[in-house]
Design a protein around this motif. Structure first.
Motif, mmCIF file in Angstrom:
data_model
loop_
_atom_site.group_PDB
_atom_site.id
_atom_site.type_symbol
_atom_site.label_atom_id
_atom_site.label_comp_id
_atom_site.label_asym_id
_atom_site.label_seq_id
_atom_site.Cartn_x
_atom_site.Cartn_y
_atom_site.Cartn_z
ATOM 1 N N THR A 7 0.859 -1.194 0.000
ATOM 2 C CA THR A 7 0.000 0.000 0.000
ATOM 3 C C THR A 7 0.892 1.240 0.000
ATOM 4 O O THR A 7 2.023 1.195 0.484
ATOM 5 N N VAL A 8 0.339 2.328 -0.526
ATOM 6 C CA VAL A 8 1.088 3.600 -0.536
ATOM 7 C C VAL A 8 0.171 4.697 -0.022
ATOM 8 O O VAL A 8 -0.989 4.794 -0.436
ATOM 9 N N GLU A 9 0.688 5.499 0.903
ATOM 10 C CA GLU A 9 -0.060 6.652 1.388
ATOM 11 C C GLU A 9 0.918 7.805 1.590
ATOM 12 O O GLU A 9 1.941 7.640 2.271
ATOM 13 N N ASN A 10 0.596 8.935 1.012
ATOM 14 C CA ASN A 10 1.466 10.125 1.125
ATOM 15 C C ASN A 10 2.925 9.806 0.801
ATOM 16 O O ASN A 10 3.830 10.201 1.537
ATOM 17 N N ALA A 11 3.128 9.102 -0.276
ATOM 18 C CA ALA A 11 4.478 8.764 -0.781
ATOM 19 C C ALA A 11 5.278 7.844 0.140
ATOM 20 O O ALA A 11 6.485 7.676 -0.021
ATOM 21 N N VAL A 12 4.600 7.245 1.130
ATOM 22 C CA VAL A 12 5.249 6.229 1.975
ATOM 23 C C VAL A 12 4.605 4.873 1.633
ATOM 24 O O VAL A 12 3.392 4.719 1.710
ATOM 25 N N GLY A 13 5.438 3.919 1.271
ATOM 26 C CA GLY A 13 4.934 2.590 0.914
ATOM 27 C C GLY A 13 5.078 1.630 2.092
ATOM 28 O O GLY A 13 6.036 1.726 2.862
ATOM 29 N N THR A 14 4.128 0.723 2.217
ATOM 30 C CA THR A 14 4.250 -0.343 3.222
ATOM 31 C C THR A 14 4.147 -1.680 2.511
ATOM 32 O O THR A 14 3.133 -1.981 1.872
ATOM 33 N N LEU A 15 5.224 -2.441 2.586
ATOM 34 C CA LEU A 15 5.260 -3.762 1.947
ATOM 35 C C LEU A 15 5.218 -4.819 3.067
ATOM 36 O O LEU A 15 6.109 -4.850 3.927
ATOM 37 N N THR A 16 4.174 -5.629 3.055
ATOM 38 C CA THR A 16 4.006 -6.637 4.101
ATOM 39 C C THR A 16 4.182 -8.027 3.508
ATOM 40 O O THR A 16 3.486 -8.395 2.555
ATOM 41 N N ILE A 17 5.102 -8.779 4.076
ATOM 42 C CA ILE A 17 5.280 -10.172 3.662
ATOM 43 C C ILE A 17 4.198 -10.967 4.369
ATOM 44 O O ILE A 17 4.093 -10.933 5.598
ATOM 45 N N ASN A 18 3.389 -11.643 3.585
ATOM 46 C CA ASN A 18 2.127 -12.139 4.127
ATOM 47 C C ASN A 18 1.975 -13.656 3.954
ATOM 48 O O ASN A 18 1.328 -14.126 3.022
ATOM 49 N N ARG A 19 2.626 -14.368 4.869
ATOM 50 C CA ARG A 19 2.459 -15.822 4.899
ATOM 51 C C ARG A 19 2.538 -16.247 6.370
ATOM 52 O O ARG A 19 3.414 -17.037 6.766
ATOM 53 N N PRO A 20 1.670 -15.652 7.196
ATOM 54 C CA PRO A 20 1.839 -15.803 8.648
ATOM 55 C C PRO A 20 1.733 -17.243 9.130
ATOM 56 O O PRO A 20 2.344 -17.590 10.142
ATOM 57 N N GLN A 21 1.023 -18.082 8.386
ATOM 58 C CA GLN A 21 0.883 -19.480 8.837
ATOM 59 C C GLN A 21 2.222 -20.217 8.818
ATOM 60 O O GLN A 21 2.409 -21.194 9.547
ATOM 61 N N ALA A 22 3.177 -19.736 8.005
ATOM 62 C CA ALA A 22 4.530 -20.324 8.003
ATOM 63 C C ALA A 22 5.528 -19.286 8.513
ATOM 64 O O ALA A 22 6.712 -19.307 8.137
ATOM 65 N N LEU A 23 5.069 -18.409 9.389
ATOM 66 C CA LEU A 23 5.906 -17.335 9.965
ATOM 67 C C LEU A 23 6.631 -16.548 8.867
ATOM 68 O O LEU A 23 7.778 -16.160 9.012
ATOM 69 N N ASN A 24 5.913 -16.352 7.738
ATOM 70 C CA ASN A 24 6.392 -15.535 6.607
ATOM 71 C C ASN A 24 7.681 -16.076 5.969
ATOM 72 O O ASN A 24 8.475 -15.302 5.409
ATOM 73 N N ALA A 25 7.894 -17.385 6.086
ATOM 74 C CA ALA A 25 9.096 -17.993 5.480
ATOM 75 C C ALA A 25 9.114 -17.720 3.971
ATOM 76 O O ALA A 25 8.082 -17.771 3.293
ATOM 77 N N LEU A 26 10.320 -17.449 3.482
ATOM 78 C CA LEU A 26 10.508 -17.053 2.075
ATOM 79 C C LEU A 26 10.559 -18.273 1.156
ATOM 80 O O LEU A 26 11.468 -19.092 1.294
ATOM 81 N N ASN A 27 9.619 -18.368 0.236
ATOM 82 C CA ASN A 27 9.697 -19.439 -0.762
ATOM 83 C C ASN A 27 9.957 -18.823 -2.147
ATOM 84 O O ASN A 27 10.015 -17.599 -2.288
ATOM 85 N N SER A 28 10.101 -19.683 -3.145
ATOM 86 C CA SER A 28 10.463 -19.191 -4.492
ATOM 87 C C SER A 28 9.440 -18.221 -5.055
ATOM 88 O O SER A 28 9.813 -17.224 -5.677
ATOM 89 N N GLU A 29 8.149 -18.522 -4.850
ATOM 90 C CA GLU A 29 7.112 -17.628 -5.394
ATOM 91 C C GLU A 29 7.232 -16.239 -4.760
ATOM 92 O O GLU A 29 7.120 -15.219 -5.422
ATOM 93 N N MET A 30 7.471 -16.247 -3.452
ATOM 94 C CA MET A 30 7.591 -14.966 -2.745
ATOM 95 C C MET A 30 8.808 -14.186 -3.244
ATOM 96 O O MET A 30 8.738 -12.973 -3.450
ATOM 97 N N VAL A 31 9.896 -14.898 -3.453
ATOM 98 C CA VAL A 31 11.119 -14.257 -3.960
ATOM 99 C C VAL A 31 10.846 -13.652 -5.353
ATOM 100 O O VAL A 31 11.243 -12.519 -5.640
ATOM 101 N N ALA A 32 10.098 -14.379 -6.191
ATOM 102 C CA ALA A 32 9.773 -13.864 -7.532
ATOM 103 C C ALA A 32 8.870 -12.630 -7.416
ATOM 104 O O ALA A 32 9.063 -11.634 -8.127
ATOM 105 N N GLU A 33 7.897 -12.683 -6.513
ATOM 106 C CA GLU A 33 7.007 -11.526 -6.327
ATOM 107 C C GLU A 33 7.793 -10.310 -5.827
ATOM 108 O O GLU A 33 7.574 -9.182 -6.271
ATOM 109 N N LEU A 34 8.703 -10.563 -4.894
ATOM 110 C CA LEU A 34 9.514 -9.457 -4.359
ATOM 111 C C LEU A 34 10.367 -8.836 -5.457
ATOM 112 O O LEU A 34 10.503 -7.614 -5.547
ATOM 113 N N THR A 35 10.930 -9.693 -6.319
ATOM 114 C CA THR A 35 11.771 -9.192 -7.414
ATOM 115 C C THR A 35 10.973 -8.241 -8.302
ATOM 116 O O THR A 35 11.414 -7.134 -8.622
#
Ligand code: CO8
Length: 258
Positions: A7-35
């Motif tokens: 989300t972006v508000e007043n030129a400040v962005g908030t990026l939330t890693i959202n996989r709380p059921q696995a404590l937001n562990a980084l998988n390949s799909e997430m890495v691709a989305e982040l890229t």
């Protein structure tokens, strides 16, 4: 995006890693989305980015161990390369990035937080590099960046032992910039982001550029870069307005980034 919220508000962005059921562990799909997302953010006029993890328990509890466990060496190398690209994209963003660290920042999560400019931690934050306990090493640049952040001996101790560092210790060794009550983490991160966003964007980005140059350049080259960028500030309307406002004893008009 399946694993990210942005989300972006007043030129400040908030990026939330959202996989709380696995404590937001980084998988390949997430890495691709982040890229993809970080490349978009790099070209935007955002003035500050906050990176955090969904839920109260974890910022990011590391790379996905379930996904990694059967990798052969070349698959592991590719996974490390893709993750390292994310860390480089994050670190190389032209605007400041604040990690708002809620709970566990372990392994790849600690490495992600280290790729941000500033770390504001909830009082329940826990940092660690557990990798050698899993038979690997921190393969997302964690050792490199931890050395630069807390010094060689402390970084080696933490990576050799996998010891968990709680918020107060993180603050004491310079791993965290600030520790705040967990309930006010996002409010405090936003407060800092808005303070940054209110300053002249060219100047803020210039600070990031020259501060980061200090890592790789000898002092005389870094100060020459600083001189060049200092000159460029005087081509901006924000510099004219900022200095005129000071001399006229008034507040500057909101900076436009021009
Ligand atoms: N990967 C996959 N799943 C995870 C991870 C992870 N890193 N961390 C937590 N989870 C999952 C758990 O498996 C569990 O799933 P389920 O409910 O399906 O069983 C769920 O999240 C909740 O976790 P726990 O039940 O374990 O929660 P606890 O409160 O008991 O424990 C801990 C919390 C202490 C954070 C614990 O989950 C833990 O130790 N997690 C692993 C931490 C870790 O070792 N991280 C480092 C991973 S390695 C890494 O990041 C390498 C980066 C460099 C890669 C280079 C490329 C090769």
């Amino acid at each position: 995006m399946q694993y990210l919220e942005y989300t972006v508000e007043n030129a400040v962005g908030t990026l939330t890693i959202n996989r709380p059921q696995a404590l937001n562990a980084l998988n390949s799909e997430m890495v691709a989305e982040l890229t993809t997302l970080l490349k978009e953010i790099a070209g935007s006029n955002l003035r500050c980015l906050i990176l955090t993890g969904a839920g109260e328990k974890a910022f990011v509890a590391g790379a996905d161990i379930g996904e990694m466990k059967d990798f052969n060496p070349s698959e592991a190398e590719a996974f490390s390369a893709e993750g390292n690209l994310v860390m480089e994209l994050l670190e190389g963003l032209p605007m400041p990035v604040i990690a708002a660290v809620n709970g566990f920042a372990l392994g790849g999560g600690c490495e992600l937080a280290l790729s941000c400019d500033i770390r504001i931690c909830a009082d329940n934050a826990v940092f660690a590099l557990p990798e050698v306990g899993l038979g690997i090493l921190p393969g997302y640049g964690g050792v490199q960046r931890l050395v630069r952040t807390v010094g060689l001996a402390r970084a080696k101790e933490l990576a050799y032992t996998t010891r968990k560092v709680k918020a107060e210790e993180a603050l004491a060794i310079g791993l965290a910039n600030q520790v705040v009550p967990a309930a006010s983490l996002m409010e405090k991160a936003l407060e800092m982001a808005q303070k940054i966003a209110a300053n002249a964007p060219f100047g803020v980005r210039a600070v990031k550029q020259v501060a980061d140059a200090s890592v790789g350049l000898p002092l005389n080259k870094a100060t020459r870069l600083e001189t060049k960028v200092f000159g460029q500030c005087f081509a901006t309307q924000d510099q004219k307005e900022g200095m005129a406002a000071f001399l006229e004893k008034r507040k500057p008009a909101p900076y436009t980034g021009k």
